[in-house]
Design a protein around this motif. Structure first.
Motif, mmCIF file in Angstrom:
data_model
loop_
_atom_site.group_PDB
_atom_site.id
_atom_site.type_symbol
_atom_site.label_atom_id
_atom_site.label_comp_id
_atom_site.label_asym_id
_atom_site.label_seq_id
_atom_site.Cartn_x
_atom_site.Cartn_y
_atom_site.Cartn_z
ATOM 1 N N ARG A 57 5.146 -16.060 -5.264
ATOM 2 C CA ARG A 57 4.665 -16.239 -3.889
ATOM 3 C C ARG A 57 5.180 -15.167 -2.935
ATOM 4 N N SER A 58 6.042 -14.303 -3.403
ATOM 5 C CA SER A 58 6.637 -13.283 -2.537
ATOM 6 C C SER A 58 5.716 -12.073 -2.426
ATOM 7 N N HIS A 59 5.508 -11.595 -1.211
ATOM 8 C CA HIS A 59 4.688 -10.394 -0.996
ATOM 9 C C HIS A 59 5.431 -9.113 -1.391
ATOM 10 N N LEU A 60 6.708 -9.235 -1.731
ATOM 11 C CA LEU A 60 7.500 -8.069 -2.108
ATOM 12 C C LEU A 60 7.428 -7.748 -3.599
ATOM 13 N N TYR A 61 6.750 -8.602 -4.352
ATOM 14 C CA TYR A 61 6.609 -8.411 -5.790
ATOM 15 C C TYR A 61 5.136 -8.468 -6.152
ATOM 16 N N SER A 62 4.693 -7.516 -6.938
ATOM 17 C CA SER A 62 3.297 -7.457 -7.367
ATOM 18 C C SER A 62 3.234 -7.780 -8.854
ATOM 19 N N ARG A 63 2.379 -8.724 -9.215
ATOM 20 C CA ARG A 63 2.235 -9.070 -10.629
ATOM 21 C C ARG A 63 1.541 -7.916 -11.349
ATOM 22 N N ILE A 64 2.036 -7.599 -12.533
ATOM 23 C CA ILE A 64 1.484 -6.511 -13.331
ATOM 24 C C ILE A 64 1.170 -7.017 -14.731
ATOM 25 N N SER A 65 0.323 -6.296 -15.436
ATOM 26 C CA SER A 65 -0.036 -6.686 -16.800
ATOM 27 C C SER A 65 1.064 -6.234 -17.770
ATOM 28 N N PRO A 66 1.149 -6.867 -18.932
ATOM 29 C CA PRO A 66 2.134 -6.443 -19.925
ATOM 30 C C PRO A 66 2.001 -4.959 -20.295
ATOM 31 N N ALA A 67 0.791 -4.420 -20.248
ATOM 32 C CA ALA A 67 0.579 -3.009 -20.588
ATOM 33 C C ALA A 67 1.178 -2.063 -19.542
ATOM 34 N N GLU A 68 1.401 -2.550 -18.319
ATOM 35 C CA GLU A 68 1.940 -1.729 -17.229
ATOM 36 C C GLU A 68 3.466 -1.767 -17.138
ATOM 37 N N VAL A 69 4.094 -2.630 -17.899
ATOM 38 C CA VAL A 69 5.538 -2.860 -17.761
ATOM 39 C C VAL A 69 6.333 -1.604 -18.084
ATOM 40 N N ARG A 70 7.327 -1.339 -17.244
ATOM 41 C CA ARG A 70 8.259 -0.235 -17.469
ATOM 42 C C ARG A 70 9.667 -0.730 -17.101
ATOM 43 N N GLU A 71 10.642 0.056 -17.481
ATOM 44 C CA GLU A 71 12.026 -0.300 -17.216
ATOM 45 C C GLU A 71 12.220 -0.474 -15.710
ATOM 46 N N GLY A 72 12.956 -1.518 -15.347
ATOM 47 C CA GLY A 72 13.198 -1.814 -13.944
ATOM 48 C C GLY A 72 12.268 -2.870 -13.383
ATOM 49 N N ASP A 73 11.191 -3.207 -14.108
ATOM 50 C CA ASP A 73 10.311 -4.287 -13.680
ATOM 51 C C ASP A 73 10.998 -5.619 -13.960
ATOM 52 N N ILE A 74 10.433 -6.662 -13.412
ATOM 53 C CA ILE A 74 11.013 -7.998 -13.557
ATOM 54 C C ILE A 74 10.169 -8.793 -14.536
ATOM 55 N N PHE A 121 5.085 -10.588 -15.587
ATOM 56 C CA PHE A 121 5.808 -9.407 -15.144
ATOM 57 C C PHE A 121 5.479 -9.064 -13.698
ATOM 58 N N TYR A 122 6.493 -8.588 -12.990
ATOM 59 C CA TYR A 122 6.345 -8.217 -11.589
ATOM 60 C C TYR A 122 7.041 -6.884 -11.337
ATOM 61 N N ARG A 123 6.529 -6.194 -10.329
ATOM 62 C CA ARG A 123 7.144 -4.952 -9.886
ATOM 63 C C ARG A 123 7.527 -5.133 -8.422
ATOM 64 N N TYR A 124 8.733 -4.719 -8.096
ATOM 65 C CA TYR A 124 9.174 -4.776 -6.712
ATOM 66 C C TYR A 124 8.432 -3.708 -5.916
ATOM 67 N N VAL A 125 7.789 -4.104 -4.818
ATOM 68 C CA VAL A 125 7.001 -3.174 -4.008
ATOM 69 C C VAL A 125 7.517 -3.096 -2.571
ATOM 70 N N GLY A 126 8.670 -3.693 -2.324
ATOM 71 C CA GLY A 126 9.272 -3.630 -0.989
ATOM 72 C C GLY A 126 9.883 -2.268 -0.724
#
Length: 127
Positions: A57-74, A121-126
């Motif tokens: 629910r946080s606008h600071l994290y963007s959901r990503i697909s498993p194919a997009e995952v990289r080190e540092g993602d959540i 998986f999520y990526r921090y976008v803040g």
């Protein structure tokens, strides 16, 4: 962008810190505080504390697909109690998180216990 080596190095400083619900330092830490600390140490000084159950629910994290995952993602697990950690090796499917059983430790999200817990998986976008 923080490199895979840097993420592992940051997380390794926390290895085997005991798990403590609500904890946020080297005397004991929970999964949400651990993610916040790693993000801050990786240069996201304004990364807020977000509980695992609220990450979607946080606008600071963007959901990503498993194919997009990289080190540092959540990586986030929502089956029963929510849990999250920092991806430390995307190719091997490894994350580091504050585990209730082992404290801060590496685990697989593609094999074993966590693979059956519906990882997202999520990526921090803040910042």
């Amino acid at each position: 962008m923080t490199t895979a080596h840097e993420i592992r190095s940051l997380a390794n400083r926390w290895l085997y810190t005991r798990y403590k619900y609500g904890g946020g330092d080297h005397n004991g830490i929970d999964c949400s505080h651990f993610v916040q600390e790693i993000l801050k140490e990786a240069g996201h000084a304004n990364a807020p504390y977000v509980q695992a159950k609220d990450i979607s629910r946080s606008h600071l994290y963007s959901r990503i697909s498993p194919a997009e995952v990289r080190e540092g993602d959540i990586v986030h697990f929502s089956r029963g109690d929510d849990h999250m950690g920092i991806v430390s090796d995307a190719k091997a499917g490894i994350f580091i998180g504050a585990q209730t059983t082992n404290g801060v430790s590496p685990e697989s999200y593609v094999q074993g216990y966590w693979s059956g817990m519906r990882p997202t998986f999520y990526r921090y976008v803040g910042d």
